[in-house]
Design a protein around this motif. Structure first.
Motif, mmCIF file in Angstrom:
data_model
loop_
_atom_site.group_PDB
_atom_site.id
_atom_site.type_symbol
_atom_site.label_atom_id
_atom_site.label_comp_id
_atom_site.label_asym_id
_atom_site.label_seq_id
_atom_site.Cartn_x
_atom_site.Cartn_y
_atom_site.Cartn_z
ATOM 1 N N ASN A 329 0.822 -1.213 0.000
ATOM 2 C CA ASN A 329 0.000 0.000 0.000
ATOM 3 C C ASN A 329 0.858 1.266 0.000
ATOM 4 O OD1 ASN A 329 -2.169 -1.848 0.323
ATOM 5 N ND2 ASN A 329 -1.905 -1.757 2.541
ATOM 6 N N GLU A 330 1.910 1.260 -0.819
ATOM 7 C CA GLU A 330 2.820 2.404 -0.924
ATOM 8 C C GLU A 330 2.619 3.060 -2.288
ATOM 9 O OE1 GLU A 330 6.720 0.870 -0.289
ATOM 10 O OE2 GLU A 330 6.428 0.577 1.874
ATOM 11 N N TYR A 331 2.179 4.312 -2.279
ATOM 12 C CA TYR A 331 1.809 4.995 -3.511
ATOM 13 C C TYR A 331 2.574 6.316 -3.636
ATOM 14 C CZ TYR A 331 -2.126 1.804 -2.766
ATOM 15 O OH TYR A 331 -2.889 0.692 -2.528
ATOM 16 N N THR A 332 3.041 6.595 -4.842
ATOM 17 C CA THR A 332 3.690 7.869 -5.143
ATOM 18 C C THR A 332 2.869 8.583 -6.205
ATOM 19 O OG1 THR A 332 5.894 7.019 -4.626
ATOM 20 C CG2 THR A 332 5.771 9.002 -5.978
ATOM 21 N N VAL A 333 2.468 9.802 -5.904
ATOM 22 C CA VAL A 333 1.679 10.625 -6.832
ATOM 23 C C VAL A 333 2.512 11.864 -7.126
ATOM 24 C CG1 VAL A 333 -0.467 11.909 -7.141
ATOM 25 C CG2 VAL A 333 -0.474 9.765 -5.844
ATOM 26 N N ARG A 334 3.015 11.992 -8.349
ATOM 27 C CA ARG A 334 3.927 13.097 -8.619
ATOM 28 C C ARG A 334 3.771 13.650 -10.031
ATOM 29 N NH1 ARG A 334 9.405 9.354 -8.503
ATOM 30 N NH2 ARG A 334 9.337 8.629 -10.665
ATOM 31 N N ASN A 335 4.044 14.938 -10.149
ATOM 32 C CA ASN A 335 4.096 15.641 -11.441
ATOM 33 C C ASN A 335 2.791 15.539 -12.223
ATOM 34 O OD1 ASN A 335 6.878 16.313 -11.026
ATOM 35 N ND2 ASN A 335 7.433 14.248 -11.651
ATOM 36 N N ASN A 336 1.661 15.563 -11.513
ATOM 37 C CA ASN A 336 0.347 15.526 -12.148
ATOM 38 C C ASN A 336 -0.320 16.897 -12.101
ATOM 39 O OD1 ASN A 336 -0.076 12.414 -12.432
ATOM 40 N ND2 ASN A 336 0.556 12.698 -10.312
ATOM 41 N N ILE A 337 -1.169 17.175 -13.093
ATOM 42 C CA ILE A 337 -2.094 18.304 -13.052
ATOM 43 C C ILE A 337 -3.443 17.754 -12.610
ATOM 44 C CG2 ILE A 337 -3.236 20.135 -14.347
ATOM 45 C CD1 ILE A 337 -0.274 20.596 -14.229
ATOM 46 N N ILE A 338 -3.960 18.201 -11.476
ATOM 47 C CA ILE A 338 -5.247 17.730 -10.953
ATOM 48 C C ILE A 338 -6.105 18.971 -10.736
ATOM 49 C CG2 ILE A 338 -6.389 16.313 -9.226
ATOM 50 C CD1 ILE A 338 -3.690 15.070 -8.555
ATOM 51 N N SER A 339 -7.008 19.229 -11.665
ATOM 52 C CA SER A 339 -7.692 20.528 -11.680
ATOM 53 C C SER A 339 -9.164 20.373 -12.056
ATOM 54 C CB SER A 339 -6.994 21.455 -12.686
ATOM 55 O OG SER A 339 -7.657 22.688 -12.780
ATOM 56 N N ASN A 340 -9.990 21.202 -11.409
ATOM 57 C CA ASN A 340 -11.404 21.354 -11.776
ATOM 58 C C ASN A 340 -12.188 20.043 -11.729
ATOM 59 O OD1 ASN A 340 -9.871 23.718 -13.246
ATOM 60 N ND2 ASN A 340 -11.987 24.377 -13.011
ATOM 61 N N ASN A 341 -11.839 19.201 -10.742
ATOM 62 C CA ASN A 341 -12.611 17.998 -10.482
ATOM 63 C C ASN A 341 -13.626 18.272 -9.366
ATOM 64 O OD1 ASN A 341 -10.988 15.980 -12.190
ATOM 65 N ND2 ASN A 341 -9.409 16.909 -10.916
ATOM 66 N N TYR A 342 -14.619 17.394 -9.241
ATOM 67 C CA TYR A 342 -15.694 17.599 -8.260
ATOM 68 C C TYR A 342 -15.975 16.307 -7.510
ATOM 69 C CZ TYR A 342 -20.462 18.009 -6.441
ATOM 70 O OH TYR A 342 -21.577 17.996 -5.637
ATOM 71 N N SER A 343 -16.223 16.430 -6.204
ATOM 72 C CA SER A 343 -16.685 15.312 -5.394
ATOM 73 C C SER A 343 -17.877 15.758 -4.562
ATOM 74 C CB SER A 343 -15.574 14.812 -4.467
ATOM 75 O OG SER A 343 -16.084 13.855 -3.554
ATOM 76 N N SER A 344 -18.884 14.897 -4.470
ATOM 77 C CA SER A 344 -20.043 15.223 -3.653
ATOM 78 C C SER A 344 -19.775 14.965 -2.172
ATOM 79 C CB SER A 344 -21.248 14.391 -4.104
ATOM 80 O OG SER A 344 -20.966 13.005 -3.974
ATOM 81 N N THR A 345 -18.638 14.298 -1.859
ATOM 82 C CA THR A 345 -18.337 13.980 -0.463
ATOM 83 C C THR A 345 -17.040 14.620 0.011
ATOM 84 O OG1 THR A 345 -17.377 11.894 -1.206
ATOM 85 C CG2 THR A 345 -19.660 11.837 -0.450
ATOM 86 N N SER A 346 -15.899 14.127 -0.458
ATOM 87 C CA SER A 346 -14.619 14.669 0.007
ATOM 88 C C SER A 346 -13.503 14.197 -0.915
ATOM 89 C CB SER A 346 -14.330 14.217 1.437
ATOM 90 O OG SER A 346 -13.218 14.919 1.972
ATOM 91 N N GLY A 347 -12.340 14.871 -0.801
ATOM 92 C CA GLY A 347 -11.180 14.484 -1.594
ATOM 93 C C GLY A 347 -11.393 14.657 -3.080
ATOM 94 N N ALA A 348 -11.865 15.828 -3.504
ATOM 95 C CA ALA A 348 -12.156 16.049 -4.921
ATOM 96 C C ALA A 348 -10.927 15.866 -5.792
ATOM 97 C CB ALA A 348 -12.732 17.450 -5.129
ATOM 98 N N ALA A 349 -9.750 16.173 -5.284
ATOM 99 C CA ALA A 349 -8.512 15.937 -6.037
ATOM 100 C C ALA A 349 -7.910 14.586 -5.673
ATOM 101 C CB ALA A 349 -7.513 17.054 -5.780
ATOM 102 N N ILE A 350 -7.671 14.354 -4.369
ATOM 103 C CA ILE A 350 -7.050 13.100 -3.919
ATOM 104 C C ILE A 350 -7.744 12.616 -2.651
ATOM 105 C CG2 ILE A 350 -4.931 11.990 -3.133
ATOM 106 C CD1 ILE A 350 -3.349 14.075 -4.688
ATOM 107 N N TRP A 351 -8.209 11.379 -2.679
ATOM 108 C CA TRP A 351 -8.781 10.703 -1.510
ATOM 109 C C TRP A 351 -7.852 9.545 -1.165
ATOM 110 C CZ3 TRP A 351 -13.589 10.600 1.281
ATOM 111 C CH2 TRP A 351 -13.871 9.410 1.934
ATOM 112 N N ALA A 352 -7.301 9.531 0.060
ATOM 113 C CA ALA A 352 -6.344 8.494 0.458
ATOM 114 C C ALA A 352 -6.759 7.886 1.780
ATOM 115 C CB ALA A 352 -4.941 9.087 0.564
#
Length: 608
Positions: A329-352
């Motif tokens: 369960n080791e994750y690397t999230v790098r050099n991404n564009i994460i923009s203008n997303n929507y969530s009805s609950t939480s973590g609209a860009a990243i939920w971990a």
């Protein structure tokens, strides 16, 4: 008139499906070669290729199923067309195809490949093929070293997986390559495409669009044999857009085990009910250099499902929920564009949740969340959820329930450890928001990163696909201001440029690239700015620059808008007086470069 009738009759005889060369297939087994001279081949019953036999279908051949029949290859199938002469598999009558009851009417039942034509990934089984009109069936394969290339799948309707590619080898070395293909306008109850291979799976350079999934698993789903499996998925250079997942599962859904690489994909305008664009539950994962924009997670009103909620952009979920296991369960999230997303609950860009995630050098902007208790940027929760956030731009993420809020927009976290290091964030997160957070004081808290042309607004209705998130010369708070401590930022940025262009890594997904006309250097520091004083500020006609000319000799001076557009080059007369009477009202940046290659930015306001 007689000649005209003869010409019309001749034209009818020459159409591909009405030629005298058409071949009727009514035998239960087939083999040999199907060529263009015998096309089209009309299939009047279920057919199979016997063990140790081969059926070769040549370029330009049409295979037309006259009912809900299926092709099963116990032996081997080779269907390799050309760009000019594609092989077509389709149904004769598509009446009833759209019937949601999924009766047999309206299509053929697909094909099952129990072997593949080649012994390596250099020989395609299917290439330049069109596969359409499948109904209540699928393309299934359990062949080792399966290679599918340059194929089109559209107008297919099934209650299970549409493309189901899996192998259970005794040797543990089965490989699959699916490349340069298009999946569009299909309806499924399972995944649009599902893969399970012991060794490696390559899904590259494909397009998935306008597909609807009603029953879960997502648009593309990959699995491993167990939590501890070491098989590799390479999901790279794909584009996914306008897809809808009505039940559980992300658009890209990576289930238990394996090592996952999600690289250089363009993912936008998709809609999910649970989870996000990509849901990762693998053993390890690298999510790098992706464009993730305008995706929506729209869980129903009043519904809360714990680990499955949230993540309009990324949904990171550890597979082992109760134990902190080493190398899992080791994750690397790098050099991404994460923009203008929507969530009805939480973590609209990243939920971990229940994972260990390093989130480094991303640009996270303009994401929105509906829930007043949700986070628009990063959500973390779990008994061993450990997050490291470094060198990220995190700006203008909003809660639609409280649009004017400037405190609770970005983060929600409940877990044992969250660490910040050199992020550019638009507000100071207090201890009441993120209990036990470390490194908060190392961040740079500013309202603007002065990017080239970012989206002009928040939320999924503002199209961010063609926005330019590059740093500009005015991005003084990001250029060479990142932390080098984690050493996990990669060798290249989002655009493929060298990640550390000068001496220190920049903040954000895109490293600032100095041009021949730009003399900015690694000495671009706040310390250099303090050598120069600018007054009056605000100004309306002249501004004066005060500095020690013996210690700091100017080589260049320019004025930029806050969006990075240069509007004026200043003559270096040595007087220290700058005429700004021609500038319109607004906020500007003065860039000063010394002969020692020091660079300083001074912000000033024109008010008339």
């Amino acid at each position: 008139m007689r000649k005209l009738l003869l010409l019309l009759a001749s034209g009818l005889l020459l159409t591909p499906e009405c030629t005298e060369a058409a071949t009727q297939i009514s035998t239960p087994t087939v083999s040999g070669t199907w060529n263009l001279e015998g096309s089209p081949y009309y299939i009047n019953n279920d057919i199979s290729i016997a063990y140790n036999n081969l059926l070769t279908i040549q370029p330009g051949v049409q295979v037309i199923f006259m009912g809900n029949y299926q092709l099963i290859a116990h032996g081997k199938l080779s269907a390799v067309g050309t760009p000019e002469q594609k092989i077509v598999f389709k149904a004769n009558d598509t009446t009833g195809w759209a019937n949601p009851a999924l009766t047999a009417a309206g299509g053929w039942r697909g094909m099952v490949l129990l072997n593949s034509a080649g012994t390596s990934l250099n020989t395609p089984t299917l290439e330049y093929c069109i596969i359409k009109d499948m109904k209540n069936g699928s393309l299934q394969s359990s062949g080792e070293n399966l290679y599918i290339n340059q194929c089109e799948f559209y107008h297919n309707h099934t209650n299970g997986h549409m493309i189901n590619l899996a192998n259970f080898p005794s040797t543990g070395n089965a490989k699959m390559k699916f490349t340069n293909s298009v999946l569009r306008d299909n309806r499924t109850g399972g995944a649009m495409m599902y893969t399970l291979y012991a060794d490696s799976t390559y899904v590259t350079n494909n397009k998935f669009y306008n597909n609807t999934n009603n029953g879960g698993f997502g648009i593309y789903c990959n699995a491993a044999f167990a939590d501890t499996s070491t098989g590799v998925l390479m999901f790279k250079n794909n584009e996914l857009y306008n897809n809808t997942v009505i039940a559980s599962g992300g658009v890209v859904n990576c289930l238990q085990g394996g090592v996952v690489h999600i690289l250089n994909n363009k993912v936008h305008h998709n809609q999910t009910t649970f989870q996000g664009w990509v849901s990762v539950q693998s053993k390890k994962a690298l999510v790098e250099q992706n464009l993730i924009t305008n995706n929506q997670q729209i869980l129903g009103e009043g519904v809360f499902c714990g680990i499955n909620d949230g993540g309009g952009g990324l949904h990171l979920l550890g597979q082992t929920l109760l134990n902190d296991m080493s190398a899992m369960n080791e994750y690397t999230v790098r050099n991404n564009i994460i923009s203008n997303n929507y969530s009805s609950t939480s973590g609209a860009a990243i939920w971990a949740q229940h994972c260990k995630a390093t989130i480094i050098n991303n640009t996270i902007m303009n994401n929105t969340v509906k829930d007043a208790m949700g986070s628009a940027a990063v959500h973390g929760w779990g008994t061993y959820c450990r997050l490291k956030l470094s060198n990220n731009i995190i700006l203008n993420n909003k809660q639609t329930a409280i649009p004017g809020d400037t405190v609770y927009n970005n983060f929600r976290y409940w877990g044992p450890e969250i660490t910040f290091s050199k992020n550019l964030i638009d507000y100071v997160p207090g201890s009441s928001i993120i209990a036990g957070a470390q490194g908060i004081n190392t961040n740079i808290y500013k309202q603007n990163a002065y990017l080239t042309a970012p989206p002009q607004g928040v939320g999924p209705t503002i199209n961010a696909v063609n926005a330019d998130f590059s740093l500009t010369a005015a991005s003084a708070d990001c250029i060479n201001k990142g932390s080098m401590a984690l050493n996990a930022y990669g060798t290249t940025d989002y655009l493929g440029n060298t990640r550390v262009f000068e001496q220190t890594v920049d903040i954000g997904a895109i490293e600032y690239q100095k041009t021949t006309s730009d003399t900015s250097t690694a000495l671009n520091t706040v310390d250099a700015a303090r050598y120069f004083n600018l007054y009056p500020n605000p100004a309306n006609g002249m501004i004066h620059l005060k500095y020690d000319a013996q210690l700091h000799q100017l080589a260049q001076a320019d004025i930029f808008t806050v969006n990075g557009q240069m509007v004026q080059t200043i003559p270096l007369s040595g007087t220290g007086t700058i005429d700004v009477s021609m500038l319109a009202e607004g906020v500007y940046m003065l860039r000063l470069v010394t002969t020692q290659q020091e660079i300083a930015y001074k912000r000033f306001v024109i008010r008339k």
